[in-house]
Motif scaffolding. Structure first.
Motif, PDB file in Angstrom:
ATOM      1  N   LEU A   1      28.236   5.249   4.990  1.00  0.00           N
ATOM      2  CA  LEU A   1      29.542   5.516   5.796  1.00  0.00           C
ATOM      3  C   LEU A   1      30.733   5.528   4.996  1.00  0.00           C
ATOM      4  O   LEU A   1      31.090   4.362   4.160  1.00  0.00           O
ATOM      5  CB  LEU A   1      29.591   4.657   7.090  1.00  0.00           C
ATOM      6  CG  LEU A   1      30.989   4.691   7.711  1.00  0.00           C
ATOM      7  CD1 LEU A   1      30.678   6.249   8.394  1.00  0.00           C
ATOM      8  CD2 LEU A   1      30.949   3.609   8.783  1.00  0.00           C
TER       9      LEU A   1
ATOM     10  N   THR B   1      34.283   5.494   5.052  1.00  0.00           N
ATOM     11  CA  THR B   1      35.209   5.155   6.442  1.00  0.00           C
ATOM     12  C   THR B   1      36.617   6.176   6.251  1.00  0.00           C
ATOM     13  O   THR B   1      37.262   6.447   7.229  1.00  0.00           O
ATOM     14  CB  THR B   1      35.641   3.922   6.431  1.00  0.00           C
ATOM     15  OG1 THR B   1      36.623   3.401   5.468  1.00  0.00           O
ATOM     16  CG2 THR B   1      34.381   3.014   6.622  1.00  0.00           C
TER      17      THR B   1
ATOM     18  N   ALA C   1      40.628   4.873   9.435  1.00  0.00           N
ATOM     19  CA  ALA C   1      39.874   4.186  10.268  1.00  0.00           C
ATOM     20  C   ALA C   1      39.891   2.541   9.677  1.00  0.00           C
ATOM     21  O   ALA C   1      39.641   1.755  10.441  1.00  0.00           O
ATOM     22  CB  ALA C   1      38.471   4.338  10.055  1.00  0.00           C
ATOM     23  N   LYS C   2      40.503   2.344   8.463  1.00  0.00           N
ATOM     24  CA  LYS C   2      40.634   0.924   8.023  1.00  0.00           C
ATOM     25  C   LYS C   2      42.101   0.450   8.350  1.00  0.00           C
ATOM     26  O   LYS C   2      42.164  -0.900   8.344  1.00  0.00           O
ATOM     27  CB  LYS C   2      40.245   0.822   6.471  1.00  0.00           C
ATOM     28  CG  LYS C   2      38.832   1.119   6.082  1.00  0.00           C
ATOM     29  CD  LYS C   2      38.336  -0.152   5.269  1.00  0.00           C
ATOM     30  CE  LYS C   2      36.809  -0.240   5.126  1.00  0.00           C
ATOM     31  NZ  LYS C   2      36.301  -1.365   4.675  1.00  0.00           N
TER      32      LYS C   2
ATOM     33  N   LEU D   1      36.907   3.255  13.716  1.00  0.00           N
ATOM     34  CA  LEU D   1      35.645   2.459  12.977  1.00  0.00           C
ATOM     35  C   LEU D   1      35.072   1.571  13.975  1.00  0.00           C
ATOM     36  O   LEU D   1      33.733   1.644  13.898  1.00  0.00           O
ATOM     37  CB  LEU D   1      36.292   1.428  11.972  1.00  0.00           C
ATOM     38  CG  LEU D   1      35.213   0.811  10.842  1.00  0.00           C
ATOM     39  CD1 LEU D   1      34.425   1.967  10.491  1.00  0.00           C
ATOM     40  CD2 LEU D   1      36.071   0.071   9.865  1.00  0.00           C
TER      41      LEU D   1
ATOM     42  N   THR E   1      33.023   3.808  16.131  1.00  0.00           N
ATOM     43  CA  THR E   1      31.753   4.455  15.320  1.00  0.00           C
ATOM     44  C   THR E   1      30.567   3.430  15.214  1.00  0.00           C
ATOM     45  O   THR E   1      29.397   3.723  15.403  1.00  0.00           O
ATOM     46  CB  THR E   1      32.337   4.912  14.193  1.00  0.00           C
ATOM     47  OG1 THR E   1      33.407   5.629  14.402  1.00  0.00           O
ATOM     48  CG2 THR E   1      31.150   5.676  13.318  1.00  0.00           C
TER      49      THR E   1
ATOM     50  N   ILE F   1      28.508   0.871   5.248  1.00  0.00           N
ATOM     51  CA  ILE F   1      29.994   1.133   4.840  1.00  0.00           C
ATOM     52  C   ILE F   1      29.883   1.219   3.212  1.00  0.00           C
ATOM     53  O   ILE F   1      29.549   0.213   2.508  1.00  0.00           O
ATOM     54  CB  ILE F   1      30.841   0.296   5.337  1.00  0.00           C
ATOM     55  CG1 ILE F   1      30.720   0.517   6.831  1.00  0.00           C
ATOM     56  CG2 ILE F   1      32.305   0.288   4.919  1.00  0.00           C
ATOM     57  CD1 ILE F   1      31.687  -0.650   7.698  1.00  0.00           C
TER      58      ILE F   1
ATOM     59  N   THR G   1      31.275  11.116   7.084  1.00  0.00           N
ATOM     60  CA  THR G   1      32.697  10.824   7.056  1.00  0.00           C
ATOM     61  C   THR G   1      32.871  10.653   8.569  1.00  0.00           C
ATOM     62  O   THR G   1      32.233  11.196   9.520  1.00  0.00           O
ATOM     63  CB  THR G   1      33.466  12.185   6.668  1.00  0.00           C
ATOM     64  OG1 THR G   1      33.210  13.327   7.311  1.00  0.00           O
ATOM     65  CG2 THR G   1      33.249  12.280   4.913  1.00  0.00           C
ATOM     66  N   LEU G   2      34.327  10.246   8.790  1.00  0.00           N
ATOM     67  CA  LEU G   2      34.788   9.951  10.025  1.00  0.00           C
ATOM     68  C   LEU G   2      36.043  10.844  10.281  1.00  0.00           C
ATOM     69  O   LEU G   2      36.632  10.819  11.313  1.00  0.00           O
ATOM     70  CB  LEU G   2      35.162   8.324  10.443  1.00  0.00           C
ATOM     71  CG  LEU G   2      33.999   7.482  10.191  1.00  0.00           C
ATOM     72  CD1 LEU G   2      34.455   5.904  10.430  1.00  0.00           C
ATOM     73  CD2 LEU G   2      32.898   7.887  11.298  1.00  0.00           C
TER      74      LEU G   2
END
Lengths: 329, 294
Positions: free
Chosen positions: B8, B10, B14-15, B22, B25, B38, B78-79
């Motif tokens: 993953l 992120t 997302a962080k 995150l 997910t 991750i 990916t997100l």
């Protein structure tokens, strides 16, 4: 599978001289497997309604006249197989002009805005040449390759009228003009490259107002990838020291500063860094909302507060930046 | 369902500004038994802006990001649409040009890494829709979303340019994408059809051209509202930021009252799989999803 398909064509109809509002009219048609959209435009006119109007000329994908939209997809009518589009969109094909705002009659639009912008970036090699040369003025294979495929453009306007940035900002040059700007700026015989780079660097009209949606890449019937040339123009601004320090250039360059420090982008810092102290003020309302909702991380914006995430093995990232960074602002 | 495992990536958002992306997910991964490892070593993808400034540096850094996925042997996930496209563009460049790949690898070697080109890169949306499968998701639904008209908003960088996504990333027709609709329907939600679903939100010019950015975001939101949507859902956190935070300024610009909650794609899935609003981090939204909280 049968070779022909029965479909409905819903065509946009409007005559600026007589109609108050545009309307759509449907026509039924049996479509052969090898027919292109231009064949259907022709048959619509010959078999159904002689007043139906569209541009056409070469029939070979080189004059750029017959560009329209089918179900929202920009196409060059003479190049696009009708059965392919029926496969994509089903048995109702909607024919529309490239721009409904600029329509004169049916598929025909006024492309004046396109040509004005194209002309403004000097789409020609500007140089002093000997009018009576004794030998050819040759450029090397590498120099030609550097132009990429920017010289394939046939000025059909598909990318221009697919561009959302242009649709809301009339000052924006648009992808086709940028392709031409790159094509001639990358030409080693040309003397106007600085002028062109300055024109396309200006905020409001230049490449920094591109929204990077890739609509132009999808729209181009010659597979030119205008966004690649837009990125090249961005890069050339830094390589040739044309880039002036402003919110957009600092935003691009500011990524290095963040990544060097955290590995990640410091989202709060990049706004502050790009905008400068006064520019940052206009973001305060949103920033406060975001702070309240827990959306903002801080590193050195406030003393003793650092909750920015950091990449593991940050030293590797820093080393790679040190040995790989090529451009400076 | 065989054991699905992914590396993953992120991304920054997302962080940072969308932690709810995150957490939701990871919650979906847990509910469906999808293992997500991750990549803690990863850095920012450059978001297309570093690419404007220094294309070589951005390729070196993204090649490094991909190296860490290659070490796991799992497909890189990916997100964020923009992470997806930037990593994929670097991969495309390196995989198609051995000379350039060697030039990048020369830099990577100084940190003991080597880019091989051995892993695929795909967005989490297509992990769910294609790898896990909408039929299998449907079987796991605990709270059907049948009360909601949900407007899918795709975001540019998962659907265009289509050639880049044709291998591993959804293979959508950019003029008629379907994955989000299929996902919404598998959760028993009502999918809203509207013209702006595959259009641009304007995020990338938010600083230098706020009028362009807010107009594009506002146009899309108004289109969703006018087609009776209760919620907008997007797989891209950058679209989410623009569409969630800019509703007031976009509304002012367009002369319309805009107030519609925007969910991240995994938040929507997590809700249907039985996660609570708290677990999916609705508190981090600027435009509150009141109908979901009550």
């Amino acid at each position: 599978m049968s070779k022909t398909k029965k479909i409905q064509i819903k065509a946009f109809r409007f005559n600026a001289e007589t109609d108050y509002l545009p309307y759509y009219k449907s026509y039924e048609m049996e479509v052969e497997k090898n027919e292109v959209i231009l064949d259907l435009l022709n048959r619509l006119k010959y078999e159904h309604d002689g007043s139906f109007s569209y541009r056409r000329s070469c029939r070979h994908g080189i004059c750029g006249s017959c560009a329209i939209k089918v179900n929202g997809k920009p196409v060059l009518a003479c190049k696009e197989n009708a059965h392919d589009l029926i496969g994509l969109f089903g048995d109702e094909l909607i024919f529309e002009p490239q721009s409904k705002q600029r329509v004169i009659k049916d598929m025909i639009i006024d492309k004046e805005d396109f040509w004005e912008k194209h002309a403004a970036i000097k789409p020609y090699v500007e140089c002093d040449i000997d009018p009576h040369p004794t030998k050819e003025n040759l450029i090397s294979k590498e120099e030609v390759e550097n132009i990429l495929n920017a010289d394939y453009c046939i000025q059909c306007g598909n990318c221009h009228y697919a561009c959302p940035a242009l649709s809301v900002n009339g000052d924006f040059f648009g992808p086709a003009a940028f392709v031409a700007a790159y094509r001639f700026t990358a030409d080693t015989r040309d003397n106007a490259s600085v002028e062109r780079l300055e024109l396309t660097a200006k905020l409001g009209q230049g490449v920094w107002d591109c929204v990077k949606c890739f609509e132009c890449v999808e729209a181009c019937p010659k597979e030119i990838n205008p966004l690649e040339k837009i990125t090249k123009l961005h890069n050339l601004q830094f390589e040739k020291n044309i880039a002036k320090s402003n919110v957009a250039t600092k935003h691009a360059e500011g990524f290095v500063r963040s990544i060097k420090k955290h590995g990640f982008l410091d989202e709060a810092d990049i706004v502050k860094y790009s905008e400068g102290p006064i520019g940052t003020l206009k973001h305060m309302k949103d920033a406060l909302k975001m702070l309240k909702a827990g959306k903002i991380h801080l590193s050195d914006q406030l003393p003793f507060v650092d909750n920015m995430p950091k990449s593991k093995n940050l030293d590797e990232i820093q080393k790679l930046i040190e040995i790989s960074q090529t451009n400076k602002l | 369902m065989s054991n699905l495992k992914y590396a993953l990536y992120t991304g920054c958002t997302a962080k940072e500004s969308t932690p709810e992306l995150l957490s939701s997910t990871l919650a979906v991964g847990e509910k469906l038994g999808i293992e997500l490892h991750i990549l803690e070593e990863a850095s920012c993808c450059g978001a297309s802006h570093l690419q404007d400034f220094d294309p070589f540096l951005s390729d070196v850094l993204n090649a490094r990001n991909i190296c860490y996925a290659e070490k796991t042997g799992y497909t890189m996930v990916t997100l964020c649409n923009t992470c997806q496209i930037n990593l994929s563009l670097t991969k495309e460049k390196l995989d198609s040009d051995d000379v350039y790949k060697a030039k990048v690898n020369k830099k990577l070697k100084e940190t003991g890494l080597e880019y091989k080109g051995s892993v695929a890169i795909k967005h989490f949306l297509y992990v769910l829709v294609d790898d896990y499968g909408t039929e299998n998701i449907k079987a796991k639904v605990e709270v059907p979303l049948s009360e909601y008209n949900i407007a899918p908003f795709y975001g540019c960088h998962n659907i265009r340019p289509s050639h880049l996504h044709a291998q591993n990333n959804g293979k959508e027709n950019p003029y008629r994408p379907t994955s989000l609709e299929r996902l919404i329907e598998s959760l028993e939600g009502v999918s809203v059809e509207y013209a702006s679903k595959n259009k641009c939100c304007g995020f990338h010019v938010d600083l230098q051209a706020p009028n362009t950015s807010n107009t594009l975001t506002g146009n899309a939101l108004v289109d969703a509202i006018d087609n009776n949507a209760d919620i907008v859902v997007t797989p891209c956190p950058l679209c989410h930021l623009n569409m969630d935070i800019k509703q007031e300024s976009a509304g002012k610009l367009l002369g319309r009252d805009i107030n519609i909650p925007v969910l991240h794609m995994p938040q929507m899935v997590a809700l249907a799989l039985g996660c609570t609003p708290k677990e999916i981090g609705l508190k981090y939204h600027i435009t509150k999803a009141k109908q979901l909280i009550s």
